[in-house]
Design an enzyme around this catalytic site. Structure first.
Site, PDB file in Angstrom:
ATOM      1  N   LYS A  39       0.865  -1.178   0.000  1.00  0.00           N
ATOM      2  CA  LYS A  39       0.000   0.000   0.000  1.00  0.00           C
ATOM      3  C   LYS A  39       0.904   1.231   0.000  1.00  0.00           C
ATOM      4  O   LYS A  39       1.710   1.427   0.907  1.00  0.00           O
ATOM      5  CB  LYS A  39      -0.888  -0.011   1.240  1.00  0.00           C
ATOM      6  N   LYS A  47      -2.199  -1.583  -3.824  1.00  0.00           N
ATOM      7  CA  LYS A  47      -3.074  -0.414  -3.729  1.00  0.00           C
ATOM      8  C   LYS A  47      -2.232   0.850  -3.805  1.00  0.00           C
ATOM      9  O   LYS A  47      -1.228   0.926  -3.094  1.00  0.00           O
ATOM     10  CB  LYS A  47      -3.801  -0.474  -2.381  1.00  0.00           C
TER      11      LYS A  47
HETATM   12  C1  PBG Z   1      -7.212   3.318   5.675  1.00  0.00           C
HETATM   13  C2  PBG Z   1      -7.485   3.272   4.215  1.00  0.00           C
HETATM   14  C3  PBG Z   1      -7.316   4.279   3.246  1.00  0.00           C
HETATM   15  C4  PBG Z   1      -7.830   3.749   2.056  1.00  0.00           C
HETATM   16  C5  PBG Z   1      -8.258   2.458   2.338  1.00  0.00           C
HETATM   17  N1  PBG Z   1      -8.009   2.183   3.667  1.00  0.00           N
HETATM   18  C6  PBG Z   1      -6.841   5.669   3.334  1.00  0.00           C
HETATM   19  C7  PBG Z   1      -5.480   6.001   3.689  1.00  0.00           C
HETATM   20  O1  PBG Z   1      -4.597   5.149   3.821  1.00  0.00           O
HETATM   21  O2  PBG Z   1      -5.269   7.195   3.880  1.00  0.00           O
HETATM   22  C8  PBG Z   1      -7.914   4.468   0.736  1.00  0.00           C
HETATM   23  C9  PBG Z   1      -8.960   3.963  -0.185  1.00  0.00           C
HETATM   24  C10 PBG Z   1      -9.315   4.863  -1.296  1.00  0.00           C
HETATM   25  O3  PBG Z   1      -8.699   5.921  -1.558  1.00  0.00           O
HETATM   26  O4  PBG Z   1     -10.268   4.509  -1.993  1.00  0.00           O
HETATM   27  N2  PBG Z   1      -5.910   3.477   6.074  1.00  0.00           N
END
Ligand code: PBG
Length: 324
Positions: free
Chosen positions: A195, A248
């Site tokens: 991520k 992601k």
């Molecule tokens: C929680 C999380 C996030 C997303 C999914 N889980 C946001 C972040 O890390 O700031 C982003 C999902 C999206 O942008 O659709 N940490």
């Protein structure tokens, strides 16, 4: 084979030929739809940067999930927005927390649909970071304890799968142990393994009210410049007990999806994130591209790159388009 003997256009002459030689396809079977759940009743608050998406109270969530069930969507992913936030993220693992109640209600009313829960603390902390703070940074080892407790509370409420997204070291192991010790050894973990610290989460942070109140997430989410490191993160998650690994965002990281597909034999998910959704919607609203064609093309590209399943805000629209 060269031109003029070989002419690739021969096999593109009509749709039936194109169907026969088509290599990849999109199917509703592979789509996971995210939702933002709030407390209260009869709440359906539009998210400006994500047209067609809302913060939903549980009663309205049930209605929306019923629609997706009827379209054949196999799974939803839930994000919770608690009534109050604090330093310790107590809303994340509260027995009667918004997600715990949403899961229980969905499993009661729309049991055919798989319920996956996002396991993170940023929606629940007053400072908006994904874990407990120690000075100015997130403290890893106390955070993974809380993530374990949170995941177990989701599983006990009936969640079919938990999806840790905090990017803490050791989070998958901590969650696996918490689930096993809590009698939830059958609950799978979908790990947000690679991520990235991405600008494409912008609309999500409005939707989930989870923007960090200071600083950024670069001390725990990955540097967009790195791909070897993504493989190391995935290896760790596989060793710690992940059942599904994830990349992601999706579109700016198709190369990572492809590498992950080649290097690992676990099912692979890709998260087509909020900013990827918003940019297509914005361009389509301006009349600058055909929104439906662009949606189908990008979802297909994520599949072609190697994702087995796609978490996408387009799930409902794509399922409807595929059914036509
Ligand atoms: C929680 C999380 C996030 C997303 C999914 N889980 C946001 C972040 O890390 O700031 C982003 C999902 C999206 O942008 O659709 N940490």
């Amino acid at each position: 084979m060269h031109f003029p003997e070989y002419r690739p256009r021969r096999l593109r002459q009509n749709e039936n030929l194109r169907r026969l030689v088509r290599e990849e396809s999109l199917s509703v079977d592979k789509l996971i739809a995210p939702f933002f759940v709030v407390t209260g009743t009869k709440v359906k608050k539009p998210i400006d940067s994500m047209p067609g998406h809302f913060q939903l109270s549980i009663d309205y969530l049930v209605k929306e999930v019923e629609i997706l069930r009827d379209l054949g969507i196999p799974a939803v992913l839930l994000f919770g927005i608690p009534e109050t936030k604090d330093e310790m993220a107590t809303g994340a693992f509260a027995k009667d927390g918004v997600i715990q109640r949403a899961v229980a209600t969905l499993k009661d009313k729309v049991s055919e649909v798989l319920v996956i829960t996002d396991v993170c603390l940023c929606e629940y902390t007053s400072h908006g970071h994904c874990g407990m703070l120690d000075g100015g940074d997130v403290e890893n080892d106390s955070t993974i304890e809380v993530l374990g407790e949170t995941a177990l509370s989701h599983a006990k409420a009936g969640a079919d799968m938990v999806a840790p997204s905090a990017m803490m070291d050791g989070q998958v192991l901590a969650i696996r142990e918490a689930l096993d010790e809590g009698g939830c050894e059958s609950t799978p973990i979908m790990a947000y393994s690679a991520k990235y610290a991405s600008a494409f989460y912008g609309p999500f942070r409005e939707a989930a009210e989870s923007a960090p109140q200071f600083g950024d997430r670069k001390s725990y989410q990955m540097d967009p410049a790195n791909s070897d490191e993504a493989m190391r993160e995935m290896t760790l998650d596989v060793e710690e007990g992940a059942d599904i690994i994830m990349v992601k965002p999706a579109l700016p990281y198709l190369d990572i999806i492809r590498r992950a597909k080649e290097e690992f034999d676990l099912p692979l998910a890709a998260y087509n994130v909020s900013g990827e959704f918003a940019m297509i919607k914005a361009a389509a609203a301006m009349g600058w591209l055909d929104g439906e064609q662009a949606m189908l093309e990008l979802l297909l590209a994520i599949r072609r790159a190697g994702a087995d399943m796609i978490i996408t805000y387009f799930a409902g629209e794509a399922a409807a388009a595929l059914a036509r």
